[in-house]
Design a protein around this motif. Structure first.
Motif, mmCIF file in Angstrom:
data_model
loop_
_atom_site.group_PDB
_atom_site.id
_atom_site.type_symbol
_atom_site.label_atom_id
_atom_site.label_comp_id
_atom_site.label_asym_id
_atom_site.label_seq_id
_atom_site.Cartn_x
_atom_site.Cartn_y
_atom_site.Cartn_z
ATOM 1 N N HIS A 184 0.835 -1.202 0.000
ATOM 2 C CA HIS A 184 0.000 0.000 0.000
ATOM 3 C C HIS A 184 0.870 1.252 0.000
ATOM 4 O O HIS A 184 0.610 2.197 -0.758
ATOM 5 C CB HIS A 184 -0.915 -0.002 1.223
ATOM 6 C CG HIS A 184 -1.701 1.267 1.376
ATOM 7 N ND1 HIS A 184 -3.002 1.396 0.938
ATOM 8 C CD2 HIS A 184 -1.367 2.480 1.896
ATOM 9 C CE1 HIS A 184 -3.420 2.627 1.181
ATOM 10 N NE2 HIS A 184 -2.449 3.300 1.764
ATOM 11 N N VAL A 185 1.887 1.285 0.838
ATOM 12 C CA VAL A 185 2.777 2.441 0.928
ATOM 13 C C VAL A 185 3.461 2.698 -0.418
ATOM 14 O O VAL A 185 3.597 3.842 -0.853
ATOM 15 C CB VAL A 185 3.825 2.247 2.043
ATOM 16 C CG1 VAL A 185 4.883 3.348 1.995
ATOM 17 C CG2 VAL A 185 3.139 2.233 3.409
ATOM 18 N N ALA A 186 3.878 1.628 -1.087
ATOM 19 C CA ALA A 186 4.512 1.774 -2.402
ATOM 20 C C ALA A 186 3.555 2.422 -3.394
ATOM 21 O O ALA A 186 3.940 3.299 -4.169
ATOM 22 C CB ALA A 186 4.966 0.415 -2.920
ATOM 23 N N ALA A 187 2.281 2.013 -3.349
ATOM 24 C CA ALA A 187 1.308 2.493 -4.335
ATOM 25 C C ALA A 187 0.807 3.896 -4.048
ATOM 26 O O ALA A 187 0.658 4.714 -4.968
ATOM 27 C CB ALA A 187 0.124 1.527 -4.383
ATOM 28 N N ILE A 188 0.552 4.230 -2.777
ATOM 29 C CA ILE A 188 -0.150 5.466 -2.427
ATOM 30 C C ILE A 188 0.785 6.561 -1.914
ATOM 31 O O ILE A 188 0.463 7.744 -1.978
ATOM 32 C CB ILE A 188 -1.264 5.180 -1.400
ATOM 33 C CG1 ILE A 188 -2.171 4.045 -1.902
ATOM 34 C CG2 ILE A 188 -2.090 6.423 -1.128
ATOM 35 C CD1 ILE A 188 -2.854 4.329 -3.229
ATOM 36 N N ASN A 189 1.936 6.199 -1.402
ATOM 37 C CA ASN A 189 2.948 7.164 -0.968
ATOM 38 C C ASN A 189 2.459 8.129 0.117
ATOM 39 O O ASN A 189 2.429 9.356 -0.086
ATOM 40 C CB ASN A 189 3.473 7.958 -2.160
ATOM 41 C CG ASN A 189 4.752 8.724 -1.836
ATOM 42 O OD1 ASN A 189 5.397 8.485 -0.804
ATOM 43 N ND2 ASN A 189 5.123 9.645 -2.690
ATOM 44 N N PRO A 190 2.068 7.620 1.286
ATOM 45 C CA PRO A 190 1.682 8.509 2.388
ATOM 46 C C PRO A 190 2.887 9.261 2.931
ATOM 47 O O PRO A 190 4.032 8.834 2.753
ATOM 48 C CB PRO A 190 1.135 7.533 3.436
ATOM 49 C CG PRO A 190 1.864 6.255 3.164
ATOM 50 C CD PRO A 190 2.039 6.200 1.674
ATOM 51 N N LYS A 191 2.630 10.384 3.604
ATOM 52 C CA LYS A 191 3.709 11.163 4.203
ATOM 53 C C LYS A 191 3.907 10.837 5.678
ATOM 54 O O LYS A 191 5.007 10.955 6.204
ATOM 55 C CB LYS A 191 3.418 12.661 4.058
ATOM 56 C CG LYS A 191 3.501 13.182 2.643
ATOM 57 C CD LYS A 191 3.171 14.672 2.583
ATOM 58 C CE LYS A 191 4.200 15.512 3.314
ATOM 59 N NZ LYS A 191 3.914 16.972 3.204
ATOM 60 N N TYR A 192 2.830 10.463 6.341
ATOM 61 C CA TYR A 192 2.879 10.235 7.786
ATOM 62 C C TYR A 192 2.121 8.963 8.146
ATOM 63 O O TYR A 192 1.285 8.492 7.370
ATOM 64 C CB TYR A 192 2.243 11.416 8.536
ATOM 65 C CG TYR A 192 2.860 12.753 8.219
ATOM 66 C CD1 TYR A 192 4.029 13.170 8.858
ATOM 67 C CD2 TYR A 192 2.280 13.597 7.263
ATOM 68 C CE1 TYR A 192 4.600 14.401 8.556
ATOM 69 C CE2 TYR A 192 2.852 14.825 6.961
ATOM 70 C CZ TYR A 192 4.007 15.225 7.609
ATOM 71 O OH TYR A 192 4.575 16.441 7.309
ATOM 72 N N ILE A 193 2.392 8.427 9.338
ATOM 73 C CA ILE A 193 1.616 7.293 9.835
ATOM 74 C C ILE A 193 0.221 7.774 10.227
ATOM 75 O O ILE A 193 -0.787 7.216 9.818
ATOM 76 C CB ILE A 193 2.304 6.631 11.046
ATOM 77 C CG1 ILE A 193 3.631 5.997 10.633
ATOM 78 C CG2 ILE A 193 1.387 5.573 11.674
ATOM 79 C CD1 ILE A 193 4.429 5.420 11.788
ATOM 80 N N SER A 194 0.174 8.829 11.036
ATOM 81 C CA SER A 194 -1.076 9.344 11.562
ATOM 82 C C SER A 194 -1.163 10.843 11.328
ATOM 83 O O SER A 194 -0.139 11.526 11.236
ATOM 84 C CB SER A 194 -1.163 9.047 13.064
ATOM 85 O OG SER A 194 -2.158 9.827 13.691
#
Length: 294
Positions: A184-194
């Motif tokens: 998921h992180v690879a696909a969506i590229n979030p900046k933060y955990i929370s």
């Protein structure tokens, strides 16, 4: 007043996706300040978001390796895609990854001074590879993570090494669950955990941008504040891993998926080859002329 060059306009276009004349006007308005120009375009609704680190520049490969207690994610750069797919380069990446995993240095300078199994320093080992392969090669960055009994590592390599992700979950030892999060992180590229990890400065900055957007849309002052808070909530959910719809099941958020497994997200690292580095200069004048001829 700063001299706005064609190269500055080109850079702003690449970062925002806005038109050439809009970019030039923005740079003139803010006296050539790139970050302020990005904000200006966003406030006018011309640029949806600042793409400050989306520009893939140099070639290379990411790598993720682990053992029972530690894991490493790293990026190694080369000059061309051809070399990045070369068997010698791929072996070099494996050797460096295993070295970092074994030695676990604190920083890049320390890593380059460590001794390889053949007695060479890592820097000398890389220099020897440069001589054989014929291109500049560099270890750009790495992170080392540690896990204990109730932790799990999620490792994922995407696009043949263009993107490398390492996730650490707490409360489970099931690496398969952590790997799903890593994908998921690879696909969506979030900046933060929370969203709680987002600084007050960033929130204030985004609130200012959203307020200017709403005012420029001609919205009544009495509903601007409510609109801004709604858009800010949406923004925070989009950049926070826990709030994002899970790619394998969009009916639940990543946070809900992990919680159902009795776990929490301890950390994540996502490296994309070349992010934040400048591309080689393109012929901007030629690009503009080609557009004019169309």
């Amino acid at each position: 007043m700063a001299n706005v060059t064609a190269q500055m306009v080109k850079e702003l276009r690449e970062k925002t996706g806005a038109g050439m004349m809009d970019c030039k006007k923005a740079l003139v308005e803010v006296d050539g300040d790139m970050d302020q120009a990005i904000d200006y375009l966003r406030e006018k609704g011309i640029a949806k978001a600042a793409k400050k680190s989306d520009r893939i520049a140099t070639e290379g490969m990411t790598s993720v390796v682990s053992n029972d207690k530690h894991a490493v994610v790293l990026e190694i750069n080369a000059e061309t895609d051809f070399v990045a797919k070369n068997d010698q380069f791929i072996q070099l990446v494996k050797d460096i990854s295993n070295q970092i995993l074994t030695v676990r240095p604190d920083n890049l300078d320390e890593a380059l001074k460590t001794e390889m199994p053949n007695g060479q320093s890592l820097q000398d080992y890389i220099n020897e590879a440069i001589q054989k392969i014929g291109e500049r090669i560099s270890l750009r960055r790495f992170e080392v993570k540690e896990k204990v009994a109730d932790h799990a590592f999620g490792e994922y390599i995407h696009m043949g090494g263009r993107i490398g992700v390492l996730v650490v979950l707490e409360g489970t030892s099931d690496d398969a669950i952590a790997k799903d999060v890593a994908m998921h992180v690879a696909a969506i590229n979030p900046k933060y955990i929370s969203r709680n990890d987002v600084s007050q400065d960033e929130i204030a900055h985004e609130r200012k941008i959203l307020t200017e957007q709403a005012l420029n849309e001609g919205k009544p002052a009495n509903i601007v504040e409510k609109m801004v808070e709604g858009r800010l909530t949406k923004y925070l959910s989009e950049i926070s891993l826990e709030d994002q719809p899970f790619v394998k099941n969009p009916d639940v958020t990543v946070g809900q998926f992990v919680k159902e497994k009795g776990a929490t997200i301890k950390s994540f690292v996502r490296f994309e080859v070349g992010e934040g580095l400048e591309k080689k200069e393109d012929n901007f004048v030629e690009e503009v002329m080609n557009q004019v001829k169309k």
